[in-house]
Scaffold this motif. Structure first.
Motif, PDB file in Angstrom:
ATOM      1  N   ASN A 153       0.824  -1.211   0.000  1.00 19.29           N
ATOM      2  CA  ASN A 153       0.000   0.000   0.000  1.00 19.29           C
ATOM      3  C   ASN A 153       0.860   1.264   0.000  1.00 19.29           C
ATOM      4  N   ILE A 154       1.903   1.268   0.826  1.00 16.54           N
ATOM      5  CA  ILE A 154       2.771   2.445   0.902  1.00 16.54           C
ATOM      6  C   ILE A 154       3.521   2.642  -0.410  1.00 16.54           C
ATOM      7  N   TRP A 155       4.096   1.564  -0.917  1.00 19.17           N
ATOM      8  CA  TRP A 155       4.926   1.662  -2.120  1.00 19.17           C
ATOM      9  C   TRP A 155       4.114   2.109  -3.333  1.00 19.17           C
ATOM     10  N   ASN A 156       2.826   1.753  -3.346  1.00 21.05           N
ATOM     11  CA  ASN A 156       1.969   2.102  -4.476  1.00 21.05           C
ATOM     12  C   ASN A 156       1.081   3.314  -4.189  1.00 21.05           C
ATOM     13  N   ASN A 157       1.416   4.043  -3.106  1.00 25.36           N
ATOM     14  CA  ASN A 157       0.705   5.275  -2.754  1.00 25.36           C
ATOM     15  C   ASN A 157      -0.796   5.066  -2.588  1.00 25.36           C
ATOM     16  N   LEU A 158      -1.162   3.929  -2.025  1.00 27.18           N
ATOM     17  CA  LEU A 158      -2.568   3.649  -1.746  1.00 27.18           C
ATOM     18  C   LEU A 158      -2.926   4.212  -0.373  1.00 27.18           C
ATOM     19  N   SER A 159      -4.091   4.740  -0.231  1.00 25.54           N
ATOM     20  CA  SER A 159      -4.503   5.354   1.025  1.00 25.54           C
ATOM     21  C   SER A 159      -4.618   4.301   2.121  1.00 25.54           C
ATOM     22  N   GLU A 181       7.059   0.960   8.489  1.00 24.88           N
ATOM     23  CA  GLU A 181       7.278   0.444   7.138  1.00 24.88           C
ATOM     24  C   GLU A 181       7.540   1.573   6.144  1.00 24.88           C
ATOM     25  N   THR A 182       7.030   2.763   6.436  1.00 30.23           N
ATOM     26  CA  THR A 182       7.340   3.906   5.581  1.00 30.23           C
ATOM     27  C   THR A 182       8.831   4.228   5.633  1.00 30.23           C
ATOM     28  N   HIS A 183       9.457   4.016   6.807  1.00 34.49           N
ATOM     29  CA  HIS A 183      10.906   4.209   6.886  1.00 34.49           C
ATOM     30  C   HIS A 183      11.612   3.375   5.814  1.00 34.49           C
ATOM     31  N   PHE A 184      11.231   2.106   5.718  1.00 36.97           N
ATOM     32  CA  PHE A 184      11.895   1.211   4.775  1.00 36.97           C
ATOM     33  C   PHE A 184      11.607   1.608   3.330  1.00 36.97           C
ATOM     34  N   CYS A 185      10.371   2.016   3.073  1.00 34.85           N
ATOM     35  CA  CYS A 185      10.040   2.460   1.713  1.00 34.85           C
ATOM     36  C   CYS A 185      10.854   3.694   1.337  1.00 34.85           C
ATOM     37  N   ARG A 186      11.015   4.602   2.276  1.00 35.41           N
ATOM     38  CA  ARG A 186      11.820   5.793   2.011  1.00 35.41           C
ATOM     39  C   ARG A 186      13.279   5.412   1.759  1.00 35.41           C
ATOM     40  N   MET A 187      13.812   4.519   2.593  1.00 35.00           N
ATOM     41  CA  MET A 187      15.196   4.104   2.418  1.00 35.00           C
ATOM     42  C   MET A 187      15.387   3.388   1.084  1.00 35.00           C
ATOM     43  N   ARG A 188      14.412   2.589   0.684  1.00 32.89           N
ATOM     44  CA  ARG A 188      14.503   1.893  -0.599  1.00 32.89           C
ATOM     45  C   ARG A 188      14.494   2.892  -1.754  1.00 32.89           C
ATOM     46  N   GLN A 189      13.599   3.871  -1.685  1.00 34.89           N
ATOM     47  CA  GLN A 189      13.510   4.858  -2.761  1.00 34.89           C
ATOM     48  C   GLN A 189      14.803   5.664  -2.869  1.00 34.89           C
ATOM     49  N   ILE A 190      15.343   6.067  -1.715  1.00 35.60           N
ATOM     50  CA  ILE A 190      16.599   6.824  -1.722  1.00 35.60           C
ATOM     51  C   ILE A 190      17.726   5.976  -2.296  1.00 35.60           C
ATOM     52  N   SER A 191      17.760   4.704  -1.930  1.00 32.40           N
ATOM     53  CA  SER A 191      18.794   3.798  -2.440  1.00 32.40           C
ATOM     54  C   SER A 191      18.669   3.635  -3.949  1.00 32.40           C
TER      55      SER A 191
END
Length: 339
Positions: A149-155, A212-222
């Motif tokens: 949900n987070i990775w696909n910007n789902l509410s 889990e948003t922390h991990f999504c942010r870290m993945r995107q930055i990476s």
């Protein structure tokens, strides 16, 4: 977990902190222990999550998403990275009852560090038990759904959105080491009485989205930088905590924080590089001692306190464009007050 998987362009020479030979040996032993605990391969065949299977143990095969590590393939037991490739997400209903899944070395190393003793010795058994519990927890709470949900910007669910408005935190940017920077109005949350307005289960799910948003942010930055990012930095504003002490609402929040730490945060070890608490008045020291008492010791040792706004310290860690304006920076990002 596995937030760096599938990013073969990462510059591994720059992205991984050098570890000592003893740490490398311990990590290798921990990795072997983990893969030896894998369930029978038939469970994965039936659930259709095998990335690729090669019964010929003598054939060398390399997969970029596994960072090039090779293992012995034992048909009678399981399983090497030539059989199962670590993935960022796996649907919970595709996992075995234990929640076991292939993990990359970044994830395994985090769990090892979580139970490292002060003399530097790793407690491999404690780390293994922690990891096993975390995998079961992820399956039980369907955390891959949250990641999706987070990775696909789902509410997120309505109650999660409500919790976010009642406990305000923002991702302000990245520090000089490309790590996500989080600011939170923790003092306002203490004094608001909001902890009693939602159920414990709703706060738990909201906190899971936060983590889990922390991990999504870290993945995107990476992905964007080509350098692996596996930590965040966290800054908590204690403004308002005096009010919470005077109206005694803080003592209603602490049981919730303790529950979140024990039930949820223990499954997310070693994701914070350091923690800065600021605008902390002397009168709050008693409450802080109570909170520190139930924190993981490794986490507690990363905390630094300031009585005011430590702008000089902020500038050591991040650019002015990341620091919110109200703290002396130039970041005019949306940073609402707590409802």
């Amino acid at each position: 977990m596995n937030h760096l998987c599938g990013l073969p362009h990462l510059n591994n020479d720059d992205s991984q902190v050098a570890i000592h030979p003893y740490e490398q040996e311990t990590l290798a032993a921990f990795r072997q222990r983990f893969y030896d605990s894998a369930p029978p391969i038939e469970e994965y065949r039936s659930n259709n999550i095998i990335a690729h299977y090669n019964a010929d143990a003598g054939e060398e095969k390399k997969d970029s998403s596994s960072h090039g590590f090779q293992y012995e393939c034992d048909e009678t037991n399981l399983i090497s990275r030539r059989v199962l490739t670590p993935q960022y997400t796996i649907p919970h209903d595709k996992l075995p009852p234990s929640g076991w899944r292939p993990l990359d070395d970044c994830t395994l190393y985090r769990f090892l560090l979580a139970d490292r003793q002060k003399d530097g010795i790793f407690d491999v058994e404690a780390s293994f038990q922690r990891l096993t519990a975390a995998l079961q927890f992820r399956r039980e709470y369907r955390l891959d759904v949250i990641v999706h949900n987070i990775w696909n910007n789902l509410s997120p669910p309505a109650h999660v959105q409500k919790c976010k408005a009642m406990r305000v935190a923002i991702w302000a940017g990245t520090d000089y080491n490309s790590r996500p920077v989080v600011f939170e109005r923790l003092g306002q949350f203490f004094s608001s009485g909001n902890a009693a307005l939602m159920t414990e289960e709703e706060w738990e799910e909201s906190y899971l989205y936060f983590l889990e948003t922390h991990f999504c942010r870290m993945r995107q930055i990476s992905m964007n930088s080509g350098v692996a990012v596996d930590r965040i930095v966290y800054f908590a504003d204690f403004s308002g905590v005096v009010t919470s002490i005077m109206n005694r609402k803080i003592w209603k929040v602490i049981p919730l924080l303790k529950r979140l730490v024990k039930k949820v945060e223990s499954h997310y070890p070693e994701i914070v590089d350091h923690i800065t608490l600021f605008n902390v008045p002397t009168i709050a020291s008693a409450a802080y001692k109570v909170v520190r008492g139930f924190l993981d010791p490794v986490t507690a040792d990363k905390i630094e306190l300031f009585s005011g706004v430590p702008l000089e310290r902020f500038n050591e860690l991040m650019g002015e464009n990341v620091i919110p304006k109200e703290y002396g920076g130039r970041n005019d990002c949306d940073y609402p007050q707590t409802l």
